[in-house]
Design a protein around this motif. Structure first.
Motif, short mmCIF file in Angstrom:
data_model
loop_
_atom_site.label_atom_id
_atom_site.label_comp_id
_atom_site.label_asym_id
_atom_site.label_seq_id
_atom_site.Cartn_x
_atom_site.Cartn_y
_atom_site.Cartn_z
N SER A 146 0.84 -1.07 0.31
CA SER A 146 -0.10 0.09 -0.36
C SER A 146 0.62 1.27 -0.33
O SER A 146 0.88 2.08 -0.58
N PHE A 147 1.55 1.36 0.56
CA PHE A 147 2.85 2.50 0.64
C PHE A 147 3.42 2.80 -1.05
O PHE A 147 3.85 3.95 -1.54
N LEU A 168 0.55 9.18 -6.53
CA LEU A 168 -0.06 10.08 -6.75
C LEU A 168 0.95 11.10 -8.05
O LEU A 168 1.48 12.04 -8.10
N VAL A 171 10.54 6.39 -0.81
CA VAL A 171 9.08 5.51 0.32
C VAL A 171 9.54 4.25 0.37
O VAL A 171 9.84 4.22 2.25
N SER A 193 11.18 3.11 4.27
CA SER A 193 10.20 2.24 5.11
C SER A 193 11.56 0.56 5.46
O SER A 193 10.95 0.70 6.58
N GLN A 199 13.69 12.88 8.58
CA GLN A 199 12.89 13.18 7.93
C GLN A 199 11.51 12.87 8.47
O GLN A 199 10.66 13.91 7.27
N GLY A 200 11.40 13.22 9.02
CA GLY A 200 10.06 13.70 9.63
C GLY A 200 10.15 14.94 10.63
O GLY A 200 8.94 15.38 10.30
N ALA A 258 9.95 18.71 9.26
CA ALA A 258 9.40 19.47 7.84
C ALA A 258 10.74 19.92 6.81
O ALA A 258 9.75 20.72 5.80
N PHE A 274 -7.41 4.97 -0.53
CA PHE A 274 -7.09 3.50 -1.08
C PHE A 274 -8.30 2.44 0.04
O PHE A 274 -8.58 4.14 1.68
N ASN A 294 -2.82 4.92 3.99
CA ASN A 294 -1.60 4.37 3.59
C ASN A 294 -0.68 5.89 3.72
O ASN A 294 -0.12 5.82 3.49
N PRO A 295 -0.96 6.23 4.75
CA PRO A 295 0.25 7.27 5.46
C PRO A 295 1.58 6.93 5.12
O PRO A 295 2.22 5.71 5.79
N PHE A 296 2.58 7.57 4.51
CA PHE A 296 3.97 6.96 4.16
C PHE A 296 4.68 7.45 5.92
O PHE A 296 3.97 7.94 6.51
N ALA A 297 5.13 6.90 6.35
CA ALA A 297 6.29 7.20 7.76
C ALA A 297 6.89 8.46 7.73
O ALA A 297 7.41 8.26 8.04
N MET A 298 6.15 9.73 7.72
CA MET A 298 7.29 10.73 7.53
C MET A 298 5.84 11.57 8.26
O MET A 298 5.36 11.20 8.40
N SER A 299 6.47 12.34 8.26
CA SER A 299 5.76 13.59 8.86
C SER A 299 4.50 13.78 8.24
O SER A 299 4.16 13.27 7.55
N PHE A 327 3.39 16.81 8.18
CA PHE A 327 3.46 18.05 6.13
C PHE A 327 3.83 16.95 4.90
O PHE A 327 4.14 17.18 3.91
N ASP A 328 5.35 16.39 5.02
CA ASP A 328 6.37 15.75 4.29
C ASP A 328 5.48 14.56 3.58
O ASP A 328 5.55 14.72 2.73
N TYR A 345 4.04 15.72 -0.69
CA TYR A 345 5.97 13.83 -1.74
C TYR A 345 5.38 14.49 -2.45
O TYR A 345 6.58 14.52 -3.81
N ARG A 366 -3.26 14.59 1.12
CA ARG A 366 -1.89 14.27 0.22
C ARG A 366 -2.50 14.12 -1.64
O ARG A 366 -1.93 14.50 -2.52
N SER A 367 -3.77 13.27 -1.60
CA SER A 367 -3.86 13.47 -3.18
C SER A 367 -4.65 15.15 -3.93
O SER A 367 -4.24 15.12 -4.51
#
Lengths: 279, 263
Positions: A159-160, A167, A178, A182, A275-276, A278, B103, B107-112, B114-115, B119, B172-173
């Motif tokens: 799903s990632f 997008l 991504v 991860s 990464q986290g 902004a 979806f 399924n947000p990414f493992a980021m903040s 904001f990111d 993205y 995000r979309s």
């Protein structure tokens, strides 16, 4: 009913006992090493040259070998793993490749040493040197890195990838921004495993890096790693003092491994935090 | 912006945002979609209903070519976005930035936070920090999430609740300024309150985008959509005004499904 509860407790007991056993053995080894080393291990011992009775050259050589072999094998290994999991599909050629990689992982290290000696030291003319050893060791640890990285990549949810591709990103953007971040935890684990093998290896290092006791100035010089030094110290030990020095070397080796692993983890956390952000 | 006018136009066959014509889709030898004709107007919400495995999800995954990821998948027929064939010369990344997707499971990414929102734009080359910040704020506001997350934009998106995560995925979309948003059962992993908020949001988003939503909940289809399509065994059985489909279906099978006789 009673029996099930009893069984449950029994299994818990067995598992807890196994854990205690592991901790006990590990703890005993560490305590044993450092107690034996107590008389000889000191700050000066680690940071003095060989002529002054220290092991600084060995520490430096070990770090050189680790850094150079990881620098060679990590990018190649990650690249291979990414290609295998993300691009190659599952054709019969890929399956054969996987078997080949697994076989590579099972080859005794002395054979890599022999190959390295003939290939890098003689044929390519590096002589016995850190660079020859690092090339040899990086070939040796490649399978470990590839396999662990592959597992890490597979554990990243589909799903990632879908989320990213949906997008309008390209496949390589998805992989680099991504998927790989991860999978970072697993990739770091693979690097730590690889570092452990490099630091602990002796036979191929003896053949390719050599025995020189000087502090190597460049990677094209010979050197003596901590493990090789330890081997010689133990072999030549006659009186108890010599064993003390051997154990002090062993203790240093343990500390080097712990230091490298801790540093790797800290760097990973730093990267994850950035990464986290902004920014 | 008269929805009825839009619908009338659609029926006449002009000004369709999306026009699918004679679409067949195969997974190896299995035909998953059979001769689908489908039209979507601007600012229209279409709901796709039907039992599991009827091809609804497969169908929306045709529209942004997500099915390309499945090697055994073959598509024939025409899918036109603003008169341009999406399986023709159009670049697939271009298509996907015009047709967004949300979806089933957030399924947000493992980021903040904001990111996550920035993205897509970043990957398309937007580097200017002020512009990115603006895109993020506008998108999160449109997704009705800004007030909840504006103080924790730097926190990991994974720390949000399920409903917030799904709205983040919508944001995000939206950040890509898509023309159509595809939603594949966007509320099936959410509780009723979070579901209600997403449904409200769909009503808002409709002002700016065309939306296709796959849903298993019939009442959801009737609440949020202008038109409803009923899929069965890979065929599009009926496609009409939502009220018509639910109160006065043309096809017997649609009626049976809606009244709960099967499915």
């Amino acid at each position: 009913m009673k029996k099930r509860v009893f069984l449950d407790g029994l299994l818990y007991g067995i598992m807890a006992l196994s854990l205690c056993g592991v901790i006990a053995v590990l703890g005993y080894i560490l305590v044993y090493i450092f107690r034996q080393a107590a008389g000889s291990l000191s700050f000066g011992f680690i940071f003095r040259s060989a002529r002054e009775g220290g092991i600084l050259p060995m520490v430096v050589t070990t770090l050189y070998v680790v850094v150079v072999s990881i620098a060679i094998s990590l990018p190649v290994g990650i690249g291979t793993a990414v290609f295998l999991t993300e691009y190659s599909g599952n054709s019969s050629l890929v399956r054969i490749l996987r078997v080949a990689i697994e076989t590579l992982a099972g080859i005794p290290s002395i054979i890599y040493g022999l190959f390295g000696l003939l290939m890098f030291c003689r044929f390519l003319g590096f002589g016995q040197s850190i660079i020859a050893g690092a090339f040899t060791l990086s070939i040796m640890i490649l399978p470990v890195i590839i396999r662990t990285t592959e597992e890490a990549l597979k554990s990243v949810p589909v799903s990632f990838r879908e989320g990213s591709l949906s997008l309008g990103t390209t496949k390589s953007q998805t992989i680099f921004h991504v998927v790989l971040p991860s999978a970072l935890g697993g990739i770091v684990t693979s690097a730590i495993l690889a570092i452990g093998r490099v630091v602990g290896e002796s036979a191929p290092v003896l053949l390719t890096v050599g025995l020189s006791r000087n502090i190597p100035r460049t990677v094209f010089e010979s050197g003596r790693t901590l493990t090789i030094h330890l081997y010689y110290l133990t072999n030549e030990a006659v009186n108890p003092d010599d064993f003390g020095i051997a154990f002090a070397t062993a203790g240093t080796l343990v500390m080097v491994v712990v230091a490298i692993n801790t540093l790797t983890k800290i760097l990973t956390r730093k990267f994850k935090n950035s990464q986290g952000d902004a920014s | 912006m008269n929805p009825n006018g839009q619908n009338a136009e659609t029926r006449d066959g002009c000004a369709a945002k999306l026009d699918v014509c004679g679409l067949d889709l195969y997974y190896a030898d299995f035909q998953a979609l059979k001769n689908i004709d489908f039209r979507l107007a601007r600012h229209e919400v279409a709901a796709l209903i039907g039992p599991s495995g009827c091809g609804k999800s497969t169908f929306i995954r045709v529209l942004n070519r997500m099915n390309d990821l499945i090697p055994s998948c073959r598509v024939s027929g025409k899918v036109m976005l603003d008169g341009e064939d999406i399986y023709g010369a159009m670049d697939v990344t271009e298509l996907r930035s015009r047709v967004g997707m949300v979806f089933q499971k957030p399924n947000p990414f493992a980021m903040s936070v904001f990111d996550n929102v920035a993205y897509g734009k970043r990957m398309r080359g937007l580097r200017d920090k002020r512009q990115l910040a603006e895109v993020v704020e506008v998108s999160l506001t449109k997704a009705a999430l800004w007030d909840e997350v504006k103080d924790r934009l730097k926190k990991s998106a994974l720390s949000l609740s399920g409903g917030q995560q799904q709205r983040l995925c919508i944001a995000r979309s939206i950040a890509m300024q898509p023309e159509i948003i595809l939603m594949d059962e966007p509320t099936s992993a959410l509780d009723p309150i979070a579901t209600g908020r997403i449904e409200e949001l769909i009503g808002e988003l409709k002002k700016d985008y065309s939306i296709i939503i796959v849903t298993h909940a019939m009442h959801q289809a009737s609440r949020v959509s202008d038109r409803t399509a009923f899929f069965l065994l890979g065929e599009l059985i009926e496609f009409g005004d939502t009220r018509e489909v639910f109160t006065n279906p043309v096809d017997k099978r649609t009626e049976d499904y809606i009244s709960g006789r099967f499915g």
